[in-house]
Design an enzyme around this catalytic site. Sequence first.
Site, PDB file in Angstrom:
ATOM      1  N   ASP A  35    -103.983   0.600 -76.169  1.00 27.00           N
ATOM      2  CA  ASP A  35    -102.869   0.200 -77.206  1.00 27.00           C
ATOM      3  C   ASP A  35    -102.557   1.201 -78.357  1.00 27.00           C
ATOM      4  O   ASP A  35    -101.554   1.757 -78.816  1.00 27.00           O
ATOM      5  CB  ASP A  35    -103.195  -1.119 -77.962  1.00 27.00           C
ATOM      6  CG  ASP A  35    -102.381  -1.631 -79.271  1.00 27.00           C
ATOM      7  OD1 ASP A  35    -101.116  -1.833 -78.769  1.00 27.00           O
ATOM      8  OD2 ASP A  35    -102.788  -1.966 -80.017  1.00 27.00           O
ATOM      9  N   CYS A  36    -103.836   2.108 -78.999  1.00 27.71           N
ATOM     10  CA  CYS A  36    -103.616   2.948 -79.933  1.00 27.71           C
ATOM     11  C   CYS A  36    -103.045   4.401 -79.621  1.00 27.71           C
ATOM     12  O   CYS A  36    -102.450   4.704 -80.121  1.00 27.71           O
ATOM     13  CB  CYS A  36    -105.131   3.390 -80.304  1.00 27.71           C
ATOM     14  SG  CYS A  36    -105.838   1.850 -81.350  1.00 27.71           S
TER      15      CYS A  36
END
Length: 147
Positions: free
Chosen positions: A32-33
């Site tokens: 996600d990051c």
Amino acid sequence: MEQSIKYMKEQLGIGDVDIRTYSPLALAYIGDCVFDMLIRHMIVSKGNMAVQKYHKKVSSLVNAHAQAEMITGLEPELSEEEQNIYKRGRNSKPATTAKNASVKEYKMATGMEALLGYLYLTDQHTRLIDLVKRSIEIWEENHKTGC
């Protein structure tokens, strides 16, 4: 780029990881990051604008609904190993759900993020970038817009 990654790991004390010890949700957490950072970098590189405009453009791509669309288009292009990682992430049991997406979309997005996290942690950066680029193309094809 590989030299930059090697330098980053050395300077930050990041050792090699045994990817088999990571849960699908841990892979999704880092994925996600990574996805968010790459999309932000892409949007910011297109020129200076108000932060709210950056946020609106990034938010249109970094959300469960958009990621579910992207992975639907990407799935036929994934290797068997990549499909297995995606499915492990998709089938995991997250403790939370998205506020603006269905459970199915949220699970698909989690699977996509797990795959991106896996590629990042296993130093498959070229493949990671290729899949993110293809994801954007899929989204643009579905929405007939440019980022």
